[in-house]
Design a protein around this motif. Structure first.
Motif, PDB file in Angstrom:
ATOM      1  N   SER A 136     -70.166  -7.781  -1.995  1.00 17.55           N
ATOM      2  CA  SER A 136     -70.894  -7.333  -3.178  1.00 17.55           C
ATOM      3  C   SER A 136     -70.249  -7.958  -4.420  1.00 17.55           C
ATOM      4  CB  SER A 136     -70.859  -5.815  -3.283  1.00 17.55           C
ATOM      5  OG  SER A 136     -69.541  -5.373  -3.581  1.00 17.55           O
ATOM      6  N   LYS A 137     -70.948  -7.883  -5.543  1.00 19.49           N
ATOM      7  CA  LYS A 137     -70.399  -8.454  -6.773  1.00 19.49           C
ATOM      8  C   LYS A 137     -69.117  -7.747  -7.184  1.00 19.49           C
ATOM      9  CE  LYS A 137     -74.754 -10.218  -8.640  1.00 19.49           C
ATOM     10  NZ  LYS A 137     -75.735 -10.154  -9.753  1.00 19.49           N
ATOM     11  N   ALA A 138     -69.093  -6.414  -7.054  1.00 22.28           N
ATOM     12  CA  ALA A 138     -67.912  -5.664  -7.474  1.00 22.28           C
ATOM     13  C   ALA A 138     -66.708  -5.968  -6.582  1.00 22.28           C
ATOM     14  CB  ALA A 138     -68.216  -4.167  -7.462  1.00 22.28           C
ATOM     15  N   ILE A 139     -66.925  -5.954  -5.267  1.00 22.05           N
ATOM     16  CA  ILE A 139     -65.822  -6.232  -4.342  1.00 22.05           C
ATOM     17  C   ILE A 139     -65.412  -7.698  -4.442  1.00 22.05           C
ATOM     18  CG2 ILE A 139     -65.208  -6.374  -1.893  1.00 22.05           C
ATOM     19  CD1 ILE A 139     -66.866  -3.837  -1.458  1.00 22.05           C
ATOM     20  N   GLY A 140     -66.393  -8.575  -4.596  1.00 25.91           N
ATOM     21  CA  GLY A 140     -66.077  -9.989  -4.761  1.00 25.91           C
ATOM     22  C   GLY A 140     -65.226 -10.247  -5.987  1.00 25.91           C
ATOM     23  N   ALA A 141     -65.502  -9.522  -7.079  1.00 23.70           N
ATOM     24  CA  ALA A 141     -64.695  -9.680  -8.292  1.00 23.70           C
ATOM     25  C   ALA A 141     -63.255  -9.267  -8.048  1.00 23.70           C
ATOM     26  CB  ALA A 141     -65.310  -8.870  -9.426  1.00 23.70           C
ATOM     27  N   ASP A 142     -63.057  -8.209  -7.252  1.00 20.77           N
ATOM     28  CA  ASP A 142     -61.704  -7.748  -6.946  1.00 20.77           C
ATOM     29  C   ASP A 142     -60.894  -8.816  -6.211  1.00 20.77           C
ATOM     30  OD1 ASP A 142     -62.338  -5.338  -8.089  1.00 20.77           O
ATOM     31  OD2 ASP A 142     -62.615  -4.270  -6.184  1.00 20.77           O
ATOM     32  N   PHE A 143     -61.560  -9.563  -5.336  1.00 22.42           N
ATOM     33  CA  PHE A 143     -60.858 -10.557  -4.521  1.00 22.42           C
ATOM     34  C   PHE A 143     -61.012 -11.985  -5.049  1.00 22.42           C
ATOM     35  CE2 PHE A 143     -61.266  -6.971  -1.637  1.00 22.42           C
ATOM     36  CZ  PHE A 143     -60.048  -6.971  -0.981  1.00 22.42           C
ATOM     37  N   GLY A 144     -61.734 -12.166  -6.130  1.00 20.78           N
ATOM     38  CA  GLY A 144     -61.946 -13.506  -6.669  1.00 20.78           C
ATOM     39  C   GLY A 144     -62.838 -14.351  -5.793  1.00 20.78           C
ATOM     40  N   VAL A 145     -63.759 -13.699  -5.100  1.00 21.58           N
ATOM     41  CA  VAL A 145     -64.693 -14.401  -4.213  1.00 21.58           C
ATOM     42  C   VAL A 145     -66.104 -14.024  -4.654  1.00 21.58           C
ATOM     43  CG1 VAL A 145     -65.476 -14.747  -1.847  1.00 21.58           C
ATOM     44  CG2 VAL A 145     -63.045 -14.366  -2.315  1.00 21.58           C
ATOM     45  N   LEU A 146     -66.703 -14.858  -5.481  1.00 21.08           N
ATOM     46  CA  LEU A 146     -67.999 -14.556  -6.069  1.00 21.08           C
ATOM     47  C   LEU A 146     -68.985 -15.693  -5.830  1.00 21.08           C
ATOM     48  CD1 LEU A 146     -66.884 -13.098  -9.520  1.00 21.08           C
ATOM     49  CD2 LEU A 146     -68.084 -11.832  -7.738  1.00 21.08           C
ATOM     50  N   ALA A 147     -70.240 -15.310  -5.632  1.00 22.76           N
ATOM     51  CA  ALA A 147     -71.295 -16.319  -5.613  1.00 22.76           C
ATOM     52  C   ALA A 147     -71.479 -16.790  -7.060  1.00 22.76           C
ATOM     53  CB  ALA A 147     -72.593 -15.687  -5.108  1.00 22.76           C
ATOM     54  N   TRP A 148     -71.694 -18.029  -7.247  1.00 30.19           N
ATOM     55  CA  TRP A 148     -71.852 -19.097  -6.326  1.00 30.19           C
ATOM     56  C   TRP A 148     -70.658 -20.035  -6.370  1.00 30.19           C
ATOM     57  CZ3 TRP A 148     -75.162 -17.623 -10.158  1.00 30.19           C
ATOM     58  CH2 TRP A 148     -75.053 -18.292 -11.370  1.00 30.19           C
ATOM     59  N   ASP A 149     -69.532 -19.462  -6.881  1.00 29.72           N
ATOM     60  CA  ASP A 149     -68.280 -20.189  -6.778  1.00 29.72           C
ATOM     61  C   ASP A 149     -67.958 -20.395  -5.301  1.00 29.72           C
ATOM     62  OD1 ASP A 149     -65.817 -21.335  -7.819  1.00 29.72           O
ATOM     63  OD2 ASP A 149     -64.838 -19.556  -7.005  1.00 29.72           O
TER      64      ASP A 149
END
Length: 637
Positions: A136-149
């Motif tokens: 998810s966007k929130a969890i991805g932000a926590d781990f620095g793993v975001l679409a579409w990076d």
């Protein structure tokens, strides 16, 4: 090239298939294919992905978790990793965002190849805590793993304290040996979190309830039989390959290689197949990995301009392997918006592109390419019922056959042969004109738009140059339609035309959005004296300035970062390289050098090129080869 592998596999395969079993039906094949990926006990978030019906499997993976449930899943995985002194292997099959439309097809490929391979399964179960969860966007932000990076499918390796150690994303070549080696390298650089690196030998001890109860000889036999059929498929022996996979599915249904075989045979909703092999996403030849034990970040094989010739040769060899016995390149799965009825038109367009690319690189393998072109011409011009008249993409099927004829004509001295080629061009011209909108003057790939209109205008200009007759009023309507899509700042609207009162499309963001289509559109106007060199050069410079953002999302199959989309990427790169050749010769050099530099950094680890996985590798590889040829030669065509 594949002969040693075939010879090694032959005795085992023949012993395994000593008798002819009955042919399994579609229901059995689907059941077997759905077992792919069942051997790993993932901690998973449950639910399925809805992509409009293209995905093969909708297998319930448990009740879908909300964000709190997902965070708990991660916490539990990390606690287990601490207890067992392991890394967490987080398989991110989906990243929240608009970047991917048909990600579930790639998830099918992951299940069929790495997650069903005994070596990979043994590594995952023996050295990692496996977690299968969307980001998810929130969890991805926590781990620095975001679409579409990052773009799915992705492997995220977490240390027990929750740090991201490695990410491998944008996976577009599915080779189980490659995945196994990547995981071994990951384990090797974290010796404090595991025992010795797991050797490459096949796994035979297996206690998971979903695992096959196969003795080592049977497991090895099914592995060799599968890869023999895979090698047959890429050697043009399609009937032998399909028969081998069919027998494998029937004789050893508890083997994971039978499941993978079934995935290459079972019917998918898009009327193709859910497995990766027949779409060119699996390879019988071991794929490239970075030297020195380095861990790759994606499946790209980054090369240099000095290696451009090698890049082109590898791509040519890949295209030759992908041609089917009927002469076509049919790996594409494009079925958007107009159902699979458009797929034959797209296959025709890609076959014309592939044939043109091979013809341009004829010196790489003259005898093989001559034979391939003979088969391709039968498919392009001598068959019937291969185009779905009146459906989307028929205009590209016409335009790219004109391209093939135009390039062939330039190499033909015989007056009789030239007359035949021009006659074929005229047939394509007449059909193309019949597809033009009488209202807008434009052509549609799904709906009226500038980039398709520009491609058609360029095809008509080539045909006229060869002696075909094109109605002037049709050309004028098309030019008017294209000009009505152009803003004063040089951008072109995405679809149709813009309102008469709109003079500027919106600054830097609009220039980025239109960077790919501007060169082909400006080139079409320039060839009809409706543009000038300054505007043409600006369109190419604008592409250069925005290329990094375009390349970043080039493996996305949806509109991403505004109007950018991977389904345009190599289309736009090729047609932009054509625009370069319209510049004065002294103005071409810098652009050509830049294109070669960027293209040689983009091939896949199997030698192919890929942007939108639905449009497929043959499409992207053909565009890339044509662009390389344009930019590695001197002078304008």
């Amino acid at each position: 090239m594949l002969a040693p592998f075939l010879a090694a596999c032959a005795p085992l395969a023949c012993a395994l298939f000593a008798s002819d079993p009955p042919v399994p039906d579609d229901s059995m094949l689907k059941t077997l294919a759905e077992r792919c990926g069942s051997q790993i006990e993932w901690a998973q978030d449950g639910g399925t992905q809805d992509d409009g019906g293209a995905a093969f499997k909708y297998v319930a993976r448990g009740k879908p978790l909300d964000e709190a449930g997902q965070r708990k899943l991660i916490e539990d995985a990390l606690a287990k990793a601490k207890e067992q002194h392991r890394l967490v292997l987080w398989y991110a099959y989906r990243l929240e965002g608009p970047q991917m439309y048909r990600a579930p097809n790639l998830d099918d490929y992951m299940d069929a190849v790495p997650w069903s391979d005994p070596d990979v399964v043994a590594l995952v179960r023996g050295r990692f805590v496996p977690l299968r969860m969307r980001v998810s966007k929130a969890i991805g932000a926590d781990f620095g793993v975001l679409a579409w990076d990052k773009v799915e499918p992705a492997l995220i390796i977490l240390t027990p304290d929750g740090k991201v150690a490695h990410v491998v994303d944008r996976i577009r070549t599915f080779d189980a040996r490659w995945f196994a080696e990547v995981l071994r390298r990951v384990v090797a650089v974290h010796p404090e979190l595991g025992a010795d690196v797991v050797p490459a030998a096949p796994s035979t001890a297996d206690t998971h309830p979903a695992a096959p109860a196969l003795d080592p000889a049977t497991l090895k036999g099914t592995r060799d039989a599968y890869y023999r059929s895979l090698a047959d498929y890429y050697s043009g022996k399609e009937s032998e390959a399909l028969a081998g996979w069919t027998k494998l599915a029937e004789t050893t249904p508890d083997s994971p290689f039978a499941w993978r075989a079934a995935s290459n045979l079972a019917p998918a909703p898009d009327k193709t197949w859910p497995g990766p092999a027949r779409h060119g996403f699996e390879t019988p030849i071991e794929t490239w990995l970075p030297p020195g034990g380095a861990i790759p970040t994606d499946t790209r094989w980054r090369r240099t301009p000095a290696e451009a010739g090698e890049v082109a040769e590898a791509a040519v060899r890949w295209l030759l392997r992908m041609q089917r016995p009927d002469g076509s390149w049919n790996d594409l799965r494009y079925a958007y918006w107009d159902t699979p009825l458009i797929t034959p038109n797209a296959w025709m367009a890609v076959t014309a592109l592939a044939a043109t690319a091979l013809n341009e690189w004829h010196d790489v393998a003259p005898d093989e390419i001559d034979a391939a072109l003979g088969r391709a011409e039968d498919y392009l011009f001598r068959g019937t019922g291969r185009v779905n008249a009146g459906r989307n993409e028929e205009c590209y099927a016409c335009a790219y056959r004109i391209l093939y004829l135009h390039r062939t004509l330039s190499q033909t001295d015989s007056d009789e042969s030239r007359a035949e080629l021009v006659h074929r061009e005229q047939e394509m011209v007449d059909r193309l004109l019949a597809l033009q909108s009488m209202n807008s003057g434009q052509w549609a790939h799904e709906y009226d738009n500038a980039f398709a209109t520009a491609v058609m205008l360029n095809a008509l200009a080539d045909a006229e140059k060869d002696g075909a007759t094109v109605k002037p009023d049709a050309v004028q309507r098309a030019l008017t339609g294209l000009q009505n899509a152009r803003f004063e700042d040089g951008t072109f609207t995405y679809g149709g035309t813009h309102p008469p009162q709109a003079k500027n499309s919106g600054g830097d963001e609009a220039l980025k959005n239109a960077c790919g289509r501007m060169p082909v559109c400006e080139a079409a106007l320039f060839r009809r004296d409706k543009s000038d060199l300054r505007k043409l050069a600006f369109s190419l410079t604008n592409l250069q300035q925005n290329f990094d953002r375009f390349e970043k999302i080039h493996k996305c199959d949806f509109h991403t970062d505004g109007e950018l989309g991977g389904f345009f990427f190599f289309h736009d790169v090729y047609h932009s390289s054509e625009a370069v050749r319209l510049l004065p010769e002294k103005g071409q050099a810098a652009f050509k050098k830049w294109f070669v530099q960027r293209l040689t950094a983009l091939p896949e680890i199997d030698g192919s090129f890929c942007d939108d996985h639905e449009l497929g590798k043959s499409c992207a590889t053909s565009y890339a080869l044509l662009a390389l040829k344009n930019c590695m030669e001197e002078g304008a065509r």
